[in-house]
Design an enzyme around this catalytic site. Structure first.
Site, PDB file in Angstrom:
ATOM      1  N   HIS A   1       0.842  -1.193   0.000  1.00  0.00           N
ATOM      2  CA  HIS A   1       0.000   0.000   0.000  1.00  0.00           C
ATOM      3  C   HIS A   1       0.875   1.239   0.000  1.00  0.00           C
ATOM      4  O   HIS A   1       2.033   1.214   0.429  1.00  0.00           O
ATOM      5  CB  HIS A   1      -0.953   0.011   1.196  1.00  0.00           C
ATOM      6  N   CYS A   2       0.325   2.335  -0.498  1.00  0.00           N
ATOM      7  CA  CYS A   2       0.992   3.628  -0.429  1.00  0.00           C
ATOM      8  C   CYS A   2       0.181   4.505   0.517  1.00  0.00           C
ATOM      9  O   CYS A   2      -0.496   4.008   1.417  1.00  0.00           O
ATOM     10  CB  CYS A   2       1.133   4.244  -1.813  1.00  0.00           C
ATOM     11  N   MET A   3       0.191   5.794   0.320  1.00  0.00           N
ATOM     12  CA  MET A   3      -0.511   6.693   1.226  1.00  0.00           C
ATOM     13  C   MET A   3      -2.026   6.531   1.163  1.00  0.00           C
ATOM     14  O   MET A   3      -2.720   6.682   2.170  1.00  0.00           O
ATOM     15  CB  MET A   3      -0.141   8.144   0.903  1.00  0.00           C
ATOM     16  N   THR A   4      -2.551   6.202   0.015  1.00  0.00           N
ATOM     17  CA  THR A   4      -4.010   6.166  -0.142  1.00  0.00           C
ATOM     18  C   THR A   4      -4.538   4.891  -0.786  1.00  0.00           C
ATOM     19  O   THR A   4      -5.743   4.655  -0.746  1.00  0.00           O
ATOM     20  CB  THR A   4      -4.481   7.354  -1.012  1.00  0.00           C
ATOM     21  N   ARG A   5      -3.669   4.073  -1.378  1.00  0.00           N
ATOM     22  CA  ARG A   5      -4.145   2.960  -2.197  1.00  0.00           C
ATOM     23  C   ARG A   5      -3.615   1.610  -1.714  1.00  0.00           C
ATOM     24  O   ARG A   5      -2.465   1.491  -1.312  1.00  0.00           O
ATOM     25  CB  ARG A   5      -3.735   3.159  -3.656  1.00  0.00           C
TER      26      ARG A   5
END
Length: 519
Positions: free
Chosen positions: A28-32
């Site tokens: 995952h990244c910051m939002t996804r």
């Protein structure tokens, strides 16, 4: 969002992406939530978009489910746990007996290992590796030119061309800090040219007129590590200028944000000024000390415990690759090349690939009736000799289990031999990172003559081949394994004379015995 709600969201998403068996990676990244998908047709886009917690989906190199900041960091661990639980309940498979089955099992092992490598620490190492991977072609090209130049110098040939070749070989290395800074900013979300501009301070000749910590600085002090740190700082300063700093969770408005009307003037100026001052009066000195310590430690390690150190490094390199930890070595290699003109670690680590080749040859002879696996080995061996070990690792040795371990033993003995000569004063290094196996010969360099250095490396490869072969031939199979794998029914699973499509996974950079951005 409560823990139960997070788990409920994860449980709702899992079947809509085809279940745990359809996932090759989870991150995952910051939002996804970023998922590696095996079969795209099993993903239900509209059903996913209809979930209350899902803000949208994006298809790129991975399948990305937009969950929003904060939520994604809480839902992803629950999703990973559910996927692991689902895999654990899958029925045990029959032992693989054909190349198709071995390749399929190897792909599953590779995907599971890649999923495990998505921890924050390993993701950070992967991002660091991504900075250096684009530099590898230039390192290889300049390294080979440097080798040609050295040969011409020793032979006394073409004296008028030697200075030009020296300039070609050294030009890139003299500015490598700038390229590292550029790619660091690009990788971590900053403006690439600002990262390069700040890193350029490190190689500016005028640094010799600056005093920090009571000492005169020298151009290039801190090297690639200083450039990496300087560019990371520049990225943070730039983000602060554009986004501001939030004073606390209870407030939505951040302070310190540069007004949009002034952004084009103020943000680049503050980024270069603040990061540049910290670089000149702090990072260059600190990174210079760290770089010097790395070089001294590598030399000390091989000078005092060369054989043992080489044995350990050569034997453990492939497990390090599987864990994603090998990426931490890339900045170390680059630092050693920058300091000494070559890295003494790469030829030792390259022995891991030799062990794989030897193990594959033993498997070939031990399974005379399994035409499918033997075809796989024949198709993958040329790449293996050139240092690309992924087809052999994931197509043969790792799915079989024992041959992977015996291959590592071969790499350990080859590494121990090269390390021993480092201990005896005959250093063997490489002027670039990336190639391995036979492909490393044009880049081999040491503190002795080229014939001596190449001979040591060649004998090390031979030892890796031999020990990997013998260890696998005598200890790589149980009696039951040989019976099953040579059984008539096993052989009949694949048509005679055909090459299974999945038998030799394509080689990619950054994996196996090559030092690129690995998986």
């Amino acid at each position: 969002m409560s823990e139960d709600k997070n788990r409920a969201t994860a449980a709702a998403i899992l079947p809509l992406v085809g279940g745990a068996a359809n996932l090759s990676s989870i991150a995952h990244c910051m939002t996804r939530l970023r998922l590696g998908i095996r079969d795209r047709s099993l993903v239900q886009d509209e059903a996913l978009k209809a979930l209350p917690a899902v803000m949208g989906v994006v298809e790129d190199d991975t399948y990305q489910i937009v969950l929003g900041p904060g939520a994604v960091a809480r839902i992803t661990p629950e999703f990973e746990r559910l996927a692991e639980e689902a895999r654990a309940t899958e029925p045990a498979a029959e032992p693989p007996t054909t190349a198709d089955e071995l390749a399929a099992q190897g792909a599953v092992l590779r995907a599971r290992q890649k999923a495990r490598n998505t921890t924050p620490g390993k993701l950070f190492l992967r991002r660091i590796a991504n900075i250096f991977v684009p530099l590898i072609p230039a390192l290889i090209g300049c390294g080979i030119v440097a080798g040609i130049n050295g040969l011409l110098t020793n032979l006394g040939w073409l004296p008028s061309v030697v200075p030009a070749l020296a300039a070609i070989a050294s030009g890139f290395m003299s500015l490598i800090a700038v390229f590292v800074g550029y790619h660091t900013a690009k990788e971590f979300g900053g403006t690439p040219i600002l990262g390069g501009a700040v890193a350029a301070i490190i190689v500016f000749p005028g640094d010799a007129n600056i005093t920090a910590f009571g000492q005169k600085l020298s151009p290039g002090q801190g090297g690639v590590l200083g450039a990496l740190a300087a560019a990371l700082l520049a990225v943070q300063v730039e983000k602060w200028c554009r986004n501001g700093v939030s004073p606390g969770r209870g407030r939505s408005r951040a302070w310190g944000r540069v007004p949009e009307a002034l952004d084009v003037l103020v943000t680049p100026t503050l980024t270069v000024l603040i990061s540049g001052l910290v670089t000149v009066f702090g990072l260059m000195y600190v990174a210079g000390e760290v770089s010097a310590d790395i070089g001294e430690f590598a030399n000390w390690l091989l000078a005092h415990g060369g054989a043992f150190a080489g044995f350990v490094l050569g034997g453990l390199f492939l497990p390090l690759v599987m864990l994603g930890l090998h990426q931490a070595l890339i900045p170390i290699h680059t630092t050693l090349i920058e300091q000494q003109g070559y890295t003494v670690l790469l030829p030792i680590l390259a022995m891991a690939g030799a062990g794989q080749v030897g193990a594959a040859l033993a498997v070939y002879l031990r399974l005379p009736r399994n035409r499918s696996i033997r075809t796989t080995i024949k198709s993958a061996l040329p790449a293996g000799f050139l240092g690309v070990g992924e087809p052999l690792i994931y197509g043969v040795s790792l799915p079989l289990g024992r041959p992977f371990i015996t291959a590592c033993i071969g790499g350990a003995f080859g590494g121990g031999f090269v390390g021993l000569f480092n201990q005896l004063g005959d250093a063997v290094g490489s002027t670039a990172i990336g190639p391995s196996g036979w492909a490393l010969f044009p880049l081999v360099k040491g503190d002795q003559g080229i014939v001596t250095t190449v001979t040591i490396y060649a004998v090390g490869l031979a030892i890796g081949y031999l020990v990997g072969f013998l260890a696998t031939y005598f200890f790589g199979f149980s009696r039951q394994m040989r019976t099953d794998l040579n059984d008539d029914d096993a052989v009949s699973h694949s048509a005679p004379g055909t090459v299974p499509a999945a038998s030799a996974p394509p080689a990619t950079s950054g994996t196996s015995t090559k030092l690129e951005s690995a998986q």
